[in-house]
Design a protein around this motif. Structure first.
Motif, short mmCIF file in Angstrom:
data_model
loop_
_atom_site.label_atom_id
_atom_site.label_comp_id
_atom_site.label_asym_id
_atom_site.label_seq_id
_atom_site.Cartn_x
_atom_site.Cartn_y
_atom_site.Cartn_z
N LEU A 195 -4.37 -10.33 -9.09
CA LEU A 195 -4.36 -8.95 -8.59
C LEU A 195 -4.90 -8.85 -7.17
CD1 LEU A 195 -5.45 -6.85 -11.71
CD2 LEU A 195 -3.26 -6.75 -10.49
N GLY A 196 -5.74 -9.81 -6.77
CA GLY A 196 -6.23 -9.80 -5.40
C GLY A 196 -5.12 -9.88 -4.38
N SER A 197 -3.96 -10.39 -4.79
CA SER A 197 -2.83 -10.49 -3.86
C SER A 197 -2.23 -9.13 -3.54
CB SER A 197 -1.75 -11.41 -4.45
OG SER A 197 -2.18 -12.75 -4.41
N LEU A 198 -2.57 -8.09 -4.33
CA LEU A 198 -2.17 -6.74 -3.94
C LEU A 198 -2.82 -6.39 -2.60
CD1 LEU A 198 -2.43 -4.69 -7.26
CD2 LEU A 198 -0.34 -5.38 -6.06
N ALA A 199 -4.07 -6.80 -2.43
CA ALA A 199 -4.78 -6.51 -1.19
C ALA A 199 -4.27 -7.37 -0.04
CB ALA A 199 -6.29 -6.74 -1.38
N THR A 200 -4.15 -8.68 -0.26
CA THR A 200 -3.71 -9.56 0.83
C THR A 200 -2.26 -9.29 1.19
OG1 THR A 200 -3.10 -11.33 -0.73
CG2 THR A 200 -5.34 -11.36 0.15
N GLY A 201 -1.41 -9.00 0.19
CA GLY A 201 -0.01 -8.74 0.47
C GLY A 201 0.20 -7.45 1.24
N ALA A 202 -0.53 -6.39 0.84
CA ALA A 202 -0.38 -5.10 1.50
C ALA A 202 -0.87 -5.16 2.95
CB ALA A 202 -1.14 -4.02 0.74
N PHE A 203 -2.06 -5.75 3.16
CA PHE A 203 -2.57 -5.81 4.53
C PHE A 203 -1.78 -6.79 5.39
CE2 PHE A 203 -5.41 -7.36 7.90
CZ PHE A 203 -5.67 -6.16 8.54
N GLY A 204 -1.26 -7.84 4.78
CA GLY A 204 -0.48 -8.80 5.54
C GLY A 204 0.89 -8.28 5.93
N THR A 205 1.36 -7.21 5.26
CA THR A 205 2.72 -6.72 5.47
C THR A 205 2.78 -5.44 6.28
OG1 THR A 205 3.43 -7.71 3.38
CG2 THR A 205 4.82 -5.98 4.30
N VAL A 206 2.05 -4.43 5.86
CA VAL A 206 2.26 -3.08 6.41
C VAL A 206 1.90 -2.96 7.89
CG1 VAL A 206 1.67 -0.64 6.17
CG2 VAL A 206 2.06 -2.03 4.13
N PRO A 207 0.77 -3.48 8.37
CA PRO A 207 0.52 -3.37 9.81
C PRO A 207 1.60 -4.04 10.66
CG PRO A 207 -1.50 -3.93 8.67
CD PRO A 207 -0.40 -4.06 7.67
N GLY A 208 2.08 -5.20 10.21
CA GLY A 208 3.13 -5.87 10.96
C GLY A 208 4.44 -5.11 10.95
N LEU A 209 4.64 -4.31 9.91
CA LEU A 209 5.88 -3.55 9.77
C LEU A 209 5.82 -2.20 10.48
CD1 LEU A 209 8.68 -3.40 8.28
CD2 LEU A 209 7.46 -2.28 6.41
N LEU A 210 4.70 -1.49 10.39
CA LEU A 210 4.65 -0.10 10.81
C LEU A 210 3.71 0.21 11.97
CD1 LEU A 210 4.70 1.80 7.38
CD2 LEU A 210 6.60 1.33 8.92
N LEU A 211 2.74 -0.67 12.26
CA LEU A 211 1.74 -0.30 13.25
C LEU A 211 2.32 -0.21 14.66
CD1 LEU A 211 -1.13 0.50 13.76
CD2 LEU A 211 -1.76 -1.91 13.90
N LEU A 212 3.17 -1.16 15.02
CA LEU A 212 3.76 -1.12 16.37
C LEU A 212 4.62 0.13 16.56
CD1 LEU A 212 3.92 -2.73 19.04
CD2 LEU A 212 5.99 -3.81 18.15
N PRO A 213 5.56 0.46 15.65
CA PRO A 213 6.33 1.70 15.83
C PRO A 213 5.46 2.96 15.74
CG PRO A 213 6.94 0.61 13.78
CD PRO A 213 6.12 -0.35 14.55
N TYR A 214 4.38 2.92 14.97
CA TYR A 214 3.44 4.05 14.91
C TYR A 214 2.84 4.31 16.29
CZ TYR A 214 -0.95 6.52 13.79
OH TYR A 214 -2.01 7.40 13.75
#
Length: 471
Positions: free
Chosen positions: A25-44
Protein backbone atom coordinates in the motif's frame (compact mmCIF):
# COMPACT_ATOMS: atom_id res chain seq x y z
CA UNK A 1 0.40 -22.03 8.17
CA UNK A 2 1.05 -20.75 11.70
CA UNK A 3 2.87 -17.64 12.79
CA UNK A 4 5.15 -17.78 15.79
CA UNK A 5 4.02 -15.19 18.38
CA UNK A 6 5.66 -11.78 18.04
CA UNK A 7 7.71 -12.63 14.97
CA UNK A 8 5.40 -11.65 12.12
CA UNK A 9 6.75 -14.71 10.28
CA UNK A 10 5.24 -18.13 9.75
CA UNK A 11 7.05 -21.26 10.83
CA UNK A 12 8.54 -21.70 7.34
CA UNK A 13 9.96 -18.16 7.33
CA UNK A 14 7.36 -16.58 5.06
CA UNK A 15 5.52 -13.36 5.84
CA UNK A 16 1.75 -13.15 6.33
CA UNK A 17 -0.33 -11.95 3.41
CA UNK A 18 -1.36 -8.97 5.52
CA UNK A 19 2.27 -7.81 5.54
CA UNK A 20 2.55 -8.26 1.77
CA UNK A 21 -0.59 -6.18 1.21
CA UNK A 22 0.27 -3.63 3.89
CA UNK A 23 3.75 -2.99 2.60
CA UNK A 24 2.48 -2.74 -0.98
CA UNK A 25 0.00 0.00 0.00
CA UNK A 26 2.96 2.33 0.46
CA UNK A 27 3.22 2.38 -3.32
CA UNK A 28 0.03 4.44 -3.41
CA UNK A 29 2.14 7.25 -1.95
CA UNK A 30 5.26 6.72 -4.08
CA UNK A 31 3.23 6.16 -7.26
CA UNK A 32 1.05 9.23 -6.80
CA UNK A 33 3.91 11.60 -5.97
CA UNK A 34 6.12 10.11 -8.66
CA UNK A 35 3.43 10.64 -11.31
CA UNK A 36 1.21 13.66 -10.74
CA UNK A 37 3.80 16.47 -10.40
CA UNK A 38 5.54 15.28 -13.55
CA UNK A 39 2.20 15.19 -15.35
CA UNK A 40 0.44 18.34 -14.13
CA UNK A 41 2.82 20.71 -12.36
CA UNK A 42 4.47 22.18 -15.46
CA UNK A 43 1.15 22.93 -17.25
CA UNK A 44 -0.26 24.25 -13.94
CA UNK A 45 2.57 26.77 -13.80
CA UNK A 46 2.43 27.80 -17.47
CA UNK A 47 -1.32 27.66 -18.20
CA UNK A 48 -2.87 28.57 -14.81
CA UNK A 49 -0.33 30.68 -12.91
CA UNK A 50 1.03 32.36 -16.05
CA UNK A 51 4.68 31.49 -15.34
CA UNK A 52 6.96 31.54 -18.38
CA UNK A 53 7.97 28.10 -19.62
CA UNK A 54 11.67 28.55 -18.86
CA UNK A 55 11.07 29.66 -15.26
CA UNK A 56 8.48 26.91 -14.81
CA UNK A 57 11.07 24.37 -15.93
CA UNK A 58 13.44 25.53 -13.19
CA UNK A 59 10.70 25.53 -10.56
CA UNK A 60 9.88 21.91 -11.39
CA UNK A 61 13.49 20.77 -11.74
CA UNK A 62 15.23 22.21 -8.69
CA UNK A 63 13.06 20.82 -5.86
CA UNK A 64 13.18 17.31 -7.34
CA UNK A 65 16.91 17.58 -7.91
CA UNK A 66 17.17 18.54 -4.23
CA UNK A 67 16.05 14.97 -3.45
CA UNK A 68 19.33 13.71 -4.92
CA UNK A 69 21.11 15.36 -2.00
CA UNK A 70 18.48 14.59 0.62
CA UNK A 71 18.11 10.86 -0.13
CA UNK A 72 21.50 9.79 1.33
CA UNK A 73 20.83 11.96 4.39
CA UNK A 74 17.41 10.39 4.89
CA UNK A 75 18.98 6.94 4.56
CA UNK A 76 21.66 7.60 7.16
CA UNK A 77 19.17 9.14 9.61
CA UNK A 78 16.79 6.19 9.32
CA UNK A 79 19.74 3.79 9.66
CA UNK A 80 20.51 5.33 13.04
CA UNK A 81 16.93 5.51 14.28
CA UNK A 82 16.03 3.26 17.20
CA UNK A 83 12.40 2.94 18.23
CA UNK A 84 9.85 0.36 19.33
CA UNK A 85 8.57 0.49 15.75
CA UNK A 86 11.98 -0.28 14.27
CA UNK A 87 14.21 1.98 12.19
CA UNK A 88 11.93 2.52 9.22
CA UNK A 89 8.25 2.47 10.24
CA UNK A 90 8.24 5.79 12.13
CA UNK A 91 9.08 7.52 8.85
CA UNK A 92 6.25 5.77 7.00
CA UNK A 93 3.82 7.47 9.38
CA UNK A 94 5.39 10.86 10.06
CA UNK A 95 6.92 11.60 6.64
CA UNK A 96 4.00 9.96 4.83
CA UNK A 97 1.36 12.15 6.46
CA UNK A 98 3.58 15.23 6.06
CA UNK A 99 3.92 14.35 2.38
CA UNK A 100 0.13 14.26 2.00
CA UNK A 101 -0.42 17.65 3.65
CA UNK A 102 2.45 19.30 1.78
CA UNK A 103 1.30 17.91 -1.57
CA UNK A 104 -2.11 19.51 -1.13
CA UNK A 105 -0.34 22.77 -0.25
CA UNK A 106 1.45 22.87 -3.63
CA UNK A 107 -1.85 23.52 -5.40
CA UNK A 108 -3.51 25.58 -2.64
CA UNK A 109 -2.64 28.85 -4.47
CA UNK A 110 -3.02 31.26 -1.52
CA UNK A 111 -1.51 34.07 -3.61
CA UNK A 112 -3.51 33.50 -6.78
CA UNK A 113 -1.49 34.07 -9.96
CA UNK A 114 1.78 35.86 -10.63
CA UNK A 115 5.33 35.86 -9.29
CA UNK A 116 4.37 35.44 -5.62
CA UNK A 117 2.38 32.32 -6.58
CA UNK A 118 5.38 30.93 -8.44
CA UNK A 119 7.68 31.44 -5.45
CA UNK A 120 5.11 29.81 -3.18
CA UNK A 121 4.85 26.74 -5.44
CA UNK A 122 8.64 26.39 -5.50
CA UNK A 123 8.88 26.49 -1.69
CA UNK A 124 5.94 24.12 -1.21
CA UNK A 125 7.30 21.68 -3.78
CA UNK A 126 10.74 21.77 -2.14
CA UNK A 127 9.22 20.94 1.25
CA UNK A 128 7.13 18.17 -0.30
CA UNK A 129 10.14 16.66 -2.05
CA UNK A 130 12.01 16.62 1.27
CA UNK A 131 9.13 14.81 3.01
CA UNK A 132 9.03 12.34 0.11
CA UNK A 133 12.72 11.52 0.56
CA UNK A 134 12.15 10.69 4.22
CA UNK A 135 9.24 8.43 3.25
CA UNK A 136 10.69 6.80 0.14
CA UNK A 137 14.17 5.84 1.34
CA UNK A 138 13.05 4.01 4.52
CA UNK A 139 10.19 2.43 2.55
CA UNK A 140 12.52 1.11 -0.12
CA UNK A 141 14.90 -0.18 2.57
CA UNK A 142 12.32 -2.34 4.31
CA UNK A 143 12.01 -5.51 2.16
CA UNK A 144 15.50 -6.84 2.86
CA UNK A 145 14.98 -6.23 6.58
CA UNK A 146 11.54 -7.84 6.70
CA UNK A 147 12.93 -11.16 5.49
CA UNK A 148 16.28 -12.71 4.56
CA UNK A 149 14.61 -15.16 2.18
CA UNK A 150 15.12 -14.25 -1.50
CA UNK A 151 11.87 -15.86 -2.69
CA UNK A 152 9.91 -14.08 0.02
CA UNK A 153 11.40 -10.72 -1.01
CA UNK A 154 10.37 -11.49 -4.58
CA UNK A 155 6.78 -12.08 -3.46
CA UNK A 156 6.87 -8.88 -1.44
CA UNK A 157 8.13 -6.90 -4.43
CA UNK A 158 5.54 -8.48 -6.72
CA UNK A 159 2.77 -7.12 -4.51
CA UNK A 160 4.49 -3.74 -4.41
CA UNK A 161 4.93 -3.47 -8.18
CA UNK A 162 1.30 -4.45 -8.78
CA UNK A 163 0.03 -1.71 -6.44
CA UNK A 164 2.55 0.75 -7.89
CA UNK A 165 1.26 0.17 -11.43
CA UNK A 166 -2.30 0.62 -10.21
CA UNK A 167 -1.38 3.78 -8.28
CA UNK A 168 0.33 5.31 -11.31
CA UNK A 169 -2.65 4.48 -13.51
CA UNK A 170 -5.28 5.79 -11.08
CA UNK A 171 -3.46 8.95 -10.01
CA UNK A 172 -2.31 9.86 -13.50
CA UNK A 173 -5.64 9.14 -15.20
CA UNK A 174 -7.99 10.54 -12.57
CA UNK A 175 -6.05 13.67 -11.52
CA UNK A 176 -6.71 15.54 -14.82
CA UNK A 177 -10.39 14.56 -14.60
CA UNK A 178 -10.60 15.99 -11.08
CA UNK A 179 -9.09 19.25 -12.34
CA UNK A 180 -11.78 19.45 -15.05
CA UNK A 181 -14.60 18.41 -12.70
CA UNK A 182 -13.47 21.03 -10.19
CA UNK A 183 -13.80 23.81 -12.73
CA UNK A 184 -10.24 23.89 -14.12
CA UNK A 185 -8.00 26.79 -13.13
CA UNK A 186 -7.07 27.35 -9.49
CA UNK A 187 -10.21 25.72 -8.07
CA UNK A 188 -9.82 22.54 -10.11
CA UNK A 189 -6.19 22.16 -9.11
CA UNK A 190 -7.05 22.66 -5.42
CA UNK A 191 -9.50 19.76 -5.60
CA UNK A 192 -6.93 17.65 -7.45
CA UNK A 193 -4.35 18.38 -4.73
CA UNK A 194 -6.76 17.15 -2.06
CA UNK A 195 -7.56 14.01 -4.07
CA UNK A 196 -3.90 13.05 -4.49
CA UNK A 197 -3.16 13.95 -0.86
CA UNK A 198 -5.86 11.48 0.21
CA UNK A 199 -4.22 8.74 -1.90
CA UNK A 200 -0.84 9.48 -0.33
CA UNK A 201 -2.25 9.45 3.21
CA UNK A 202 -4.03 6.15 2.55
CA UNK A 203 -0.79 4.62 1.29
CA UNK A 204 1.27 5.88 4.22
CA UNK A 205 -1.22 4.72 6.86
CA UNK A 206 -1.70 1.40 5.08
CA UNK A 207 2.05 0.71 4.97
CA UNK A 208 2.55 1.73 8.61
CA UNK A 209 -0.37 -0.29 9.99
CA UNK A 210 0.04 -3.20 7.58
CA UNK A 211 3.63 -3.89 8.65
CA UNK A 212 3.04 -3.60 12.41
CA UNK A 213 3.25 -7.39 12.86
CA UNK A 214 6.34 -7.76 10.65
CA UNK A 215 9.86 -8.28 12.05
CA UNK A 216 11.90 -5.08 12.16
CA UNK A 217 15.10 -6.80 11.01
CA UNK A 218 18.62 -5.60 11.59
CA UNK A 219 20.01 -2.42 10.08
CA UNK A 220 23.56 -2.86 8.82
CA UNK A 221 26.32 -0.33 8.46
CA UNK A 222 26.50 1.85 5.35
CA UNK A 223 29.22 3.96 3.83
CA UNK A 224 29.40 7.14 5.96
CA UNK A 225 29.63 9.77 3.21
CA UNK A 226 28.31 10.38 -0.28
CA UNK A 227 31.89 10.40 -1.57
CA UNK A 228 32.47 6.93 -0.13
CA UNK A 229 29.22 5.73 -1.68
CA UNK A 230 30.23 7.08 -5.08
CA UNK A 231 33.61 5.36 -4.78
CA UNK A 232 31.97 1.99 -4.15
CA UNK A 233 29.59 2.42 -7.08
CA UNK A 234 32.32 3.73 -9.36
CA UNK A 235 34.34 0.57 -8.85
CA UNK A 236 31.44 -1.58 -10.08
CA UNK A 237 31.33 -1.21 -13.86
CA UNK A 238 28.04 -3.09 -14.46
CA UNK A 239 26.20 -0.98 -11.88
CA UNK A 240 27.72 2.24 -13.21
CA UNK A 241 26.62 1.43 -16.76
CA UNK A 242 23.13 0.38 -15.68
CA UNK A 243 22.66 3.44 -13.47
CA UNK A 244 23.70 5.97 -16.13
CA UNK A 245 21.52 4.23 -18.71
CA UNK A 246 18.52 4.24 -16.37
CA UNK A 247 18.94 7.88 -15.30
CA UNK A 248 19.11 9.17 -18.88
CA UNK A 249 16.19 6.96 -19.96
CA UNK A 250 14.18 8.12 -16.95
CA UNK A 251 14.70 11.69 -18.14
CA UNK A 252 13.30 10.65 -21.53
CA UNK A 253 10.26 8.98 -19.98
CA UNK A 254 9.67 12.00 -17.72
CA UNK A 255 9.84 14.29 -20.76
CA UNK A 256 7.00 12.30 -22.33
CA UNK A 257 5.02 12.51 -19.11
CA UNK A 258 5.55 16.27 -18.82
CA UNK A 259 4.29 16.76 -22.37
CA UNK A 260 1.02 14.82 -22.11
CA UNK A 261 -1.22 17.86 -21.44
CA UNK A 262 0.51 20.03 -24.02
CA UNK A 263 0.45 17.30 -26.68
CA UNK A 264 -3.24 16.58 -26.06
CA UNK A 265 -4.22 20.23 -26.27
CA UNK A 266 -1.96 21.54 -29.03
CA UNK A 267 -1.52 18.52 -31.31
CA UNK A 268 -4.65 16.41 -30.73
CA UNK A 269 -6.83 19.48 -30.00
CA UNK A 270 -8.47 17.59 -27.11
CA UNK A 271 -7.69 19.52 -23.94
CA UNK A 272 -10.44 17.90 -21.84
CA UNK A 273 -10.30 14.11 -22.26
CA UNK A 274 -7.07 13.87 -24.27
CA UNK A 275 -4.63 13.85 -21.32
CA UNK A 276 -6.48 11.04 -19.55
CA UNK A 277 -6.75 8.90 -22.70
CA UNK A 278 -3.07 9.42 -23.50
CA UNK A 279 -2.02 8.53 -19.98
CA UNK A 280 -4.15 5.38 -19.88
CA UNK A 281 -2.71 4.30 -23.23
CA UNK A 282 0.80 4.91 -21.89
CA UNK A 283 0.50 3.18 -18.51
CA UNK A 284 -2.30 0.68 -19.17
CA UNK A 285 -0.17 -1.76 -21.19
CA UNK A 286 2.12 -2.18 -18.17
CA UNK A 287 -0.67 -4.07 -16.42
CA UNK A 288 -1.15 -6.35 -19.41
CA UNK A 289 2.30 -7.13 -20.78
CA UNK A 290 4.28 -7.77 -17.59
CA UNK A 291 3.88 -11.58 -17.90
CA UNK A 292 4.99 -11.40 -21.54
CA UNK A 293 8.09 -9.38 -20.67
CA UNK A 294 8.89 -11.87 -17.90
CA UNK A 295 8.91 -14.71 -20.43
CA UNK A 296 10.99 -12.65 -22.87
CA UNK A 297 13.54 -11.96 -20.15
CA UNK A 298 13.72 -15.62 -19.21
CA UNK A 299 14.37 -16.57 -22.83
CA UNK A 300 16.86 -13.92 -24.02
CA UNK A 301 18.26 -12.58 -20.74
CA UNK A 302 17.58 -9.35 -18.89
CA UNK A 303 20.12 -7.20 -20.69
CA UNK A 304 18.91 -8.09 -24.19
CA UNK A 305 15.31 -7.71 -23.06
CA UNK A 306 16.08 -4.23 -21.71
CA UNK A 307 17.62 -3.29 -25.06
CA UNK A 308 14.54 -4.55 -26.94
CA UNK A 309 12.13 -2.73 -24.61
CA UNK A 310 14.13 0.50 -24.89
CA UNK A 311 14.12 0.34 -28.68
CA UNK A 312 10.35 -0.23 -28.75
CA UNK A 313 9.93 2.78 -26.48
CA UNK A 314 12.21 4.98 -28.58
CA UNK A 315 10.79 3.91 -31.96
CA UNK A 316 7.23 4.50 -30.74
CA UNK A 317 8.14 8.00 -29.57
CA UNK A 318 9.92 8.80 -32.83
CA UNK A 319 6.96 7.61 -34.91
CA UNK A 320 4.74 10.14 -33.11
CA UNK A 321 6.59 12.95 -34.88
CA UNK A 322 3.92 12.46 -37.57
CA UNK A 323 1.09 12.77 -35.02
CA UNK A 324 -0.34 15.98 -36.51
CA UNK A 325 -1.22 14.16 -39.75
CA UNK A 326 -2.21 10.80 -38.25
CA UNK A 327 -5.74 9.77 -37.23
CA UNK A 328 -6.21 9.98 -33.45
CA UNK A 329 -6.69 6.20 -33.17
CA UNK A 330 -3.25 5.63 -34.71
CA UNK A 331 -1.73 8.15 -32.31
CA UNK A 332 -3.25 6.34 -29.34
CA UNK A 333 -2.01 2.99 -30.65
CA UNK A 334 1.51 4.40 -30.94
CA UNK A 335 1.28 5.70 -27.38
CA UNK A 336 0.21 2.19 -26.31
CA UNK A 337 3.30 0.82 -28.10
CA UNK A 338 5.40 3.29 -26.10
CA UNK A 339 3.70 1.94 -22.98
CA UNK A 340 4.69 -1.61 -23.88
CA UNK A 341 8.31 -0.56 -24.19
CA UNK A 342 8.11 1.47 -20.99
CA UNK A 343 6.85 -1.54 -19.03
CA UNK A 344 9.78 -3.68 -20.15
CA UNK A 345 12.31 -0.90 -19.60
CA UNK A 346 11.17 -0.48 -16.01
CA UNK A 347 10.95 -4.18 -15.19
CA UNK A 348 14.36 -5.19 -16.49
CA UNK A 349 16.27 -2.19 -15.15
CA UNK A 350 14.87 -2.88 -11.67
CA UNK A 351 15.50 -6.60 -12.05
CA UNK A 352 19.15 -6.04 -13.00
CA UNK A 353 19.84 -3.89 -9.93
CA UNK A 354 19.88 -6.77 -7.39
CA UNK A 355 22.08 -8.74 -9.77
CA UNK A 356 24.66 -5.93 -9.50
CA UNK A 357 24.36 -6.04 -5.71
CA UNK A 358 24.87 -9.80 -5.63
CA UNK A 359 27.81 -9.49 -8.03
CA UNK A 360 29.43 -6.90 -5.75
CA UNK A 361 29.03 -9.23 -2.78
CA UNK A 362 30.50 -12.15 -4.69
CA UNK A 363 33.52 -10.09 -5.75
CA UNK A 364 34.26 -8.32 -2.48
CA UNK A 365 32.57 -10.34 0.24
CA UNK A 366 30.78 -7.17 1.46
CA UNK A 367 27.11 -6.27 1.20
CA UNK A 368 26.66 -2.81 -0.31
CA UNK A 369 22.91 -2.96 -0.94
CA UNK A 370 22.30 0.28 0.94
CA UNK A 371 24.92 2.14 -1.08
CA UNK A 372 23.66 0.89 -4.41
CA UNK A 373 19.99 1.44 -3.61
CA UNK A 374 20.60 4.94 -2.22
CA UNK A 375 22.46 5.99 -5.35
CA UNK A 376 19.89 4.29 -7.59
CA UNK A 377 17.02 6.13 -5.90
CA UNK A 378 18.90 9.44 -6.12
CA UNK A 379 19.68 8.83 -9.81
CA UNK A 380 16.09 7.92 -10.61
CA UNK A 381 14.90 11.07 -8.85
CA UNK A 382 17.36 13.16 -10.87
CA UNK A 383 16.20 11.62 -14.15
CA UNK A 384 12.53 12.22 -13.33
CA UNK A 385 13.36 15.81 -12.37
CA UNK A 386 15.25 16.46 -15.61
CA UNK A 387 12.32 15.46 -17.82
CA UNK A 388 9.97 18.37 -17.03
CA UNK A 389 12.97 20.71 -17.00
CA UNK A 390 13.95 19.62 -20.50
CA UNK A 391 10.39 19.90 -21.78
CA UNK A 392 9.95 23.35 -20.26
CA UNK A 393 13.20 24.49 -21.87
CA UNK A 394 11.99 23.25 -25.28
CA UNK A 395 8.75 25.19 -24.80
CA UNK A 396 10.67 28.32 -23.88
CA UNK A 397 12.97 28.09 -26.89
CA UNK A 398 10.04 27.51 -29.25
CA UNK A 399 8.14 30.57 -27.99
CA UNK A 400 5.36 28.97 -25.95
CA UNK A 401 2.95 31.59 -24.54
CA UNK A 402 1.84 31.15 -20.92
CA UNK A 403 -1.66 31.86 -19.62
CA UNK A 404 -3.41 32.72 -16.33
CA UNK A 405 -6.85 31.50 -17.39
CA UNK A 406 -6.55 27.79 -16.63
CA UNK A 407 -6.58 27.01 -20.35
CA UNK A 408 -3.70 27.13 -22.80
CA UNK A 409 -3.31 30.27 -24.89
CA UNK A 410 -3.32 30.16 -28.68
CA UNK A 411 0.16 29.13 -29.83
CA UNK A 412 2.26 29.91 -32.88
CA UNK A 413 3.36 27.19 -35.29
CA UNK A 414 6.93 27.15 -33.85
CA UNK A 415 5.50 26.74 -30.35
CA UNK A 416 3.30 23.85 -31.47
CA UNK A 417 6.35 22.29 -33.14
CA UNK A 418 8.18 22.56 -29.82
CA UNK A 419 5.27 20.82 -28.08
CA UNK A 420 5.47 18.02 -30.65
CA UNK A 421 9.25 17.54 -30.68
CA UNK A 422 9.48 17.68 -26.89
CA UNK A 423 7.01 14.80 -26.69
CA UNK A 424 8.53 12.69 -29.47
CA UNK A 425 12.02 13.35 -30.86
CA UNK A 426 13.66 14.53 -27.61
CA UNK A 427 12.55 11.47 -25.58
CA UNK A 428 13.65 9.13 -28.39
CA UNK A 429 17.11 10.71 -28.35
CA UNK A 430 17.31 10.27 -24.59
CA UNK A 431 16.09 6.67 -24.52
CA UNK A 432 17.86 4.91 -27.40
CA UNK A 433 21.58 5.92 -27.24
CA UNK A 434 22.15 4.94 -23.56
CA UNK A 435 21.61 1.26 -24.40
CA UNK A 436 25.14 1.31 -25.86
CA UNK A 437 26.38 1.60 -22.27
CA UNK A 438 24.94 -1.83 -21.53
CA UNK A 439 27.87 -3.41 -23.39
CA UNK A 440 29.74 -2.78 -20.14
CA UNK A 441 27.16 -4.70 -18.17
CA UNK A 442 28.93 -8.03 -17.60
CA UNK A 443 28.60 -9.78 -14.26
CA UNK A 444 31.04 -12.17 -12.62
CA UNK A 445 30.21 -15.90 -12.85
CA UNK A 446 28.11 -16.92 -9.84
CA UNK A 447 30.08 -18.57 -7.05
CA UNK A 448 27.26 -19.65 -4.77
CA UNK A 449 28.71 -17.67 -1.91
CA UNK A 450 25.91 -15.10 -1.93
CA UNK A 451 23.11 -17.64 -1.79
CA UNK A 452 24.87 -19.53 0.99
CA UNK A 453 25.33 -16.26 2.85
CA UNK A 454 21.65 -15.40 2.58
CA UNK A 455 20.59 -18.92 3.52
CA UNK A 456 22.42 -18.52 6.82
CA UNK A 457 20.00 -15.69 7.58
CA UNK A 458 22.51 -12.85 7.78
CA UNK A 459 19.83 -10.16 7.60
CA UNK A 460 22.14 -7.39 8.69
CA UNK A 461 23.95 -7.51 5.34
CA UNK A 462 20.80 -7.38 3.23
CA UNK A 463 19.80 -3.77 3.87
CA UNK A 464 18.02 -1.77 1.18
CA UNK A 465 17.82 -4.53 -1.45
CA UNK A 466 15.15 -2.80 -3.47
CA UNK A 467 14.75 -4.67 -6.70
CA UNK A 468 14.50 -8.39 -6.01
CA UNK A 469 11.88 -8.85 -8.70
CA UNK A 470 13.12 -11.48 -11.12
CA UNK A 471 16.65 -12.55 -10.25
Amino acid sequence: MTTPPGTGRSADGSLPRSVHAGYALGSLATGAFGTVPGLLLLPYLTDTLGVTAGLAALLVLLPKAWDVLVNPVAGRISDRTRSRWGARRPYLLAAGLALAVLFASIFAAPFGNGSAAAVYVAIAFLATATAFAFFQVPYVAMPAELTADHAERTRLMTWRIAVLALAILVSGAVAPLVVSAGGDGLAGHRWMGLFVAALIALGALGAFLGTRSAPTGTVGESEPTLRAQLAVAGANRPFRALLICFVVQSAGVATILAGVNYFAGQILRDEQSGPTVLFVCFVGPALLVMPIWTRVGARVGKRKALVVASLILAVGALALVAASVLPPVVVYLLVALIGVGYAGQQVFALAMLPDCIADETARTGRRQAGVFTGLWTAGETLGLALGPGIYGLVLQLSGYVSSETGSAAAQSDPARLGVLLGFTLIPALLIAPPILLLRQYTLSPPTGRVDDHVARGNEGHNRHEKGAITS
